[in-house]
Design an enzyme around this catalytic site. Structure first.
Site, PDB file in Angstrom:
ATOM      1  N   HIS A 145       0.868  -1.182   0.000  1.00 60.40           N
ATOM      2  CA  HIS A 145       0.000   0.000   0.000  1.00 60.40           C
ATOM      3  C   HIS A 145       0.903   1.230   0.000  1.00 60.40           C
ATOM      4  O   HIS A 145       1.957   1.230   0.652  1.00 60.40           O
ATOM      5  CB  HIS A 145      -0.846   0.068   1.292  1.00 60.40           C
ATOM      6  CG  HIS A 145      -2.127  -0.705   1.272  1.00 60.40           C
ATOM      7  ND1 HIS A 145      -2.595  -1.367   2.393  1.00 60.40           N
ATOM      8  CD2 HIS A 145      -3.052  -0.905   0.294  1.00 60.40           C
ATOM      9  CE1 HIS A 145      -3.756  -1.945   2.102  1.00 60.40           C
ATOM     10  NE2 HIS A 145      -4.054  -1.684   0.840  1.00 60.40           N
TER      11      HIS A 145
ATOM     12  N   CYS B  14      -2.071   2.964   9.120  1.00 57.52           N
ATOM     13  CA  CYS B  14      -3.103   2.010   8.683  1.00 57.52           C
ATOM     14  C   CYS B  14      -4.255   1.920   9.669  1.00 57.52           C
ATOM     15  O   CYS B  14      -5.375   1.607   9.290  1.00 57.52           O
ATOM     16  CB  CYS B  14      -2.540   0.597   8.557  1.00 57.52           C
ATOM     17  SG  CYS B  14      -1.177   0.417   7.447  1.00 57.52           S
TER      18      CYS B  14
HETATM   19  N1  ARG Z   1      -3.639  -7.126   6.573  1.00 59.51           N
HETATM   20  C1  ARG Z   1      -4.089  -5.903   5.974  1.00 59.51           C
HETATM   21  C2  ARG Z   1      -4.078  -6.044   4.459  1.00 59.51           C
HETATM   22  O1  ARG Z   1      -3.209  -6.708   3.949  1.00 59.51           O
HETATM   23  C3  ARG Z   1      -3.231  -4.743   6.397  1.00 59.51           C
HETATM   24  C4  ARG Z   1      -3.712  -3.428   5.890  1.00 59.51           C
HETATM   25  C5  ARG Z   1      -2.814  -2.292   6.226  1.00 59.51           C
HETATM   26  N2  ARG Z   1      -3.381  -1.073   5.825  1.00 59.51           N
HETATM   27  C6  ARG Z   1      -2.750  -0.079   5.198  1.00 59.51           C
HETATM   28  N3  ARG Z   1      -3.418   1.007   4.986  1.00 59.51           N
HETATM   29  N4  ARG Z   1      -1.545  -0.211   4.735  1.00 59.51           N
HETATM   30  O2  ARG Z   1      -4.917  -5.523   3.773  1.00 59.51           O
END
Ligand code: ARG
Length: 273
Positions: free
Chosen positions: A169, A265
């Site tokens: 992300h 996050c």
């Molecule tokens: N386990 C989650 C996923 O893989 C973690 C999300 C983390 N969020 C972020 N905004 N980076 O989607």
């Protein structure tokens, strides 16, 4: 540094755990999070945020462990929101809950093509020095997202291609800071994207971090009033942030790192102009 009072959406980790793998951080972490520690860390983050902003909560949901990562609820701009369309089936069950929360809280939900994955503020970040949205794609959000956002929100976007699966992300490897600063990990981006960043952000405003700091998710930071809340950072990075006028605040989030997320996050800014 920011004048506007901020409100932040969080979701308590009551049903948080690692029970599937959708990013490299989750590998080998099956049922390996310490529940009490996760609650303590989340509360510490909440308390640190509440020194600078109001926190509102979205209810946690059984069988949706990643709903705790509210950055992925959607992308807010003014009173409008684009609700996320998750790439993985494991997270798609969150969508109706986010949709309901935004509706109940007075947001106007914009139409989004259901066939285009977009993971909200995880992949779209407002620059803090000018009207510009940094948009990441390559792992979760689709390559069509930057152009779509530009049309829907009437806001200029800078499209960045993510190339390292550990930084899947945009908010795992880039954080716009007040005054037009940019905290980021260059190697997470392809060459073209790195060049674009260098064109758009003057050298003295670029805070490029080393891999060791990036792996601590230092870029997954929440900037509030000049305070930068993060899981961890080297002494060197802390002092660079201080020289740029910021105050790093370390708030350890080891349990959430096991799911591939940290401070940013776990939050969603609801006041975005
Ligand atoms: N386990 C989650 C996923 O893989 C973690 C999300 C983390 N969020 C972020 N905004 N980076 O989607």
């Amino acid at each position: 540094m920011t004048a506007v009072p901020q409100t932040i959406l969080m979701c308590p980790p009551d049903h948080f755990e690692v029970v599937y793998v959708i990013n490299p951080w989750m590998e080998g972490q099956f049922a390996n999070t310490d529940d009490a520690l996760a609650h303590r860390q989340w509360n510490d983050l909440r308390n640190a945020i509440e020194l600078h902003a109001k926190v509102v909560l979205e209810p946690p949901r059984q069988d949706l462990p990643d709903i705790v990562f509210t950055a992925n609820a959607g992308l807010v701009l003014g009173k409008k929101v684009i609700v996320s369309r998750f790439r993985s089936v494991e997270r798609q069950g969150e969508e109706p809950h986010h949709r309901a929360w935004f509706t109940e809280n007075g947001f106007e939900i914009l139409d989004w093509p259901p066939e285009v994955p977009f993971e909200g503020a995880g992949d779209a970040l407002s620059d803090r020095g000018r009207e510009l949205l940094w948009v990441g794609h390559g792992f979760r959000s689709d390559a069509a997202v930057p152009a779509l956002l530009e049309r829907l929100l009437d806001r200029k976007t800078a499209a960045l291609t993510l190339i390292d699966p550990r930084f899947y992300h945009l908010d795992t490897c880039l954080c716009p800071l007040a005054g037009g600063y940019l905290l980021y990990f260059p190697a997470a981006f392809d060459e073209k994207s790195r060049a674009l960043i260098e064109v758009l952000v003057p050298k003295d405003k670029r805070i490029a971090v080393e891999e060791a700091d990036a792996l601590k998710f230092c870029c997954n930071a929440v900037d509030l009033d000049g305070f930068v809340l993060m899981n961890d950072a080297s002494e060197n990075l802390r002092s660079r942030l201080r020289s740029a006028g910021f105050t790093p605040v370390i708030t350890p989030l080891s349990e959430f790192m096991k799911a591939g997320g940290a401070a940013k996050c776990l939050t969603l800014k609801l006041v975005e102009i």
